[in-house]
Motif scaffolding. Structure first.
Motif: not given
Length: 211
Positions: A5-28
């Protein structure tokens, strides 16, 4: 499970960071790839959890790897499926498709809550009867308590599996309802994952203050 779970949450943090950046840049295109990764990430958690339930269903239902604050959100071993509707962008949230889907999910939640209540009542009644007879059973080598525990454990596993299926089905159904506008799907997934991470962080902060 705690290390996973600890590693899973760490990976989730990375995914969210990347997803927010993609949303901000409008990279569909990048949003679509990250959404697929996020769904696979969530599915991996439920697969691991189902394996835990086979070994220790009580731990799967009442996870010790969660903080007390996180456990306040538990409904049949996880978040209520209907909570996901709060993460839908405002514009599509009132569409007929989403409103109908939400009603359907709420009805299934109520049905599962009734099943859990019935299981708890059955367990309480069985424990009382077994307590009354326990000494006779011991003398006679009767193993009815073991059978009762097995029955309850099987019931919990079945209910947990149904609840987790509903959580995943709700996620997929909302994504399908939003697919006409892919950016809304990405925002929905990002909102849901951010909420989970915020609950996790706040729970850990509460624990640290308590120490």
């Amino acid at each position: 499970m705690e290390a996973f779970f600890t590693e899973w949450v760490r990976q989730e943090e990375s995914l969210v960071s990347s997803l927010l950046a993609a949303i901000l840049s409008n990279d569909l295109a990048h949003q679509s790839r990250l959404v697929s990764l996020a769904v696979a990430h969530i599915e991996a958690f439920y697969l691991h959890k189902s394996r835990l339930a086979e070994q220790d269903v009580v731990q799967a239902f009442y996870p010790r790897y969660l903080t007390p604050f996180e456990r306040t959100f538990l409904w049949l071993g996880g978040f209520k499926p209907s909570l996901a509707f709060k993460f839908i962008p405002p514009e599509p949230a009132s569409s007929d498709t989403i409103v109908h889907l939400r009603r359907s999910i709420l009805a299934e939640e109520r049905d599962m809550s009734k099943q859990m209540a019935a299981l708890q009542e059955s367990l309480a009644a069985r424990e009382l009867l077994e307590a009354i007879r326990i000494f006779d059973h011991r003398r006679n080598g009767d193993n009815s308590m073991e059978r009762a525990a097995t029955e309850v454990g099987d019931g919990l596993r079945e209910l947990l599996a149904s609840a987790d299926r509903l959580r995943l089905c709700t996620l997929r159904a909302i994504m399908e309802a939003l697919v006409i506008k892919p950016a809304d799907v990405a925002i929905f997934v990002a909102n849901a994952m951010k909420f989970h991470l915020n609950v996790r962080r706040f729970g850990l902060q509460c624990d640290n203050r308590g120490d």
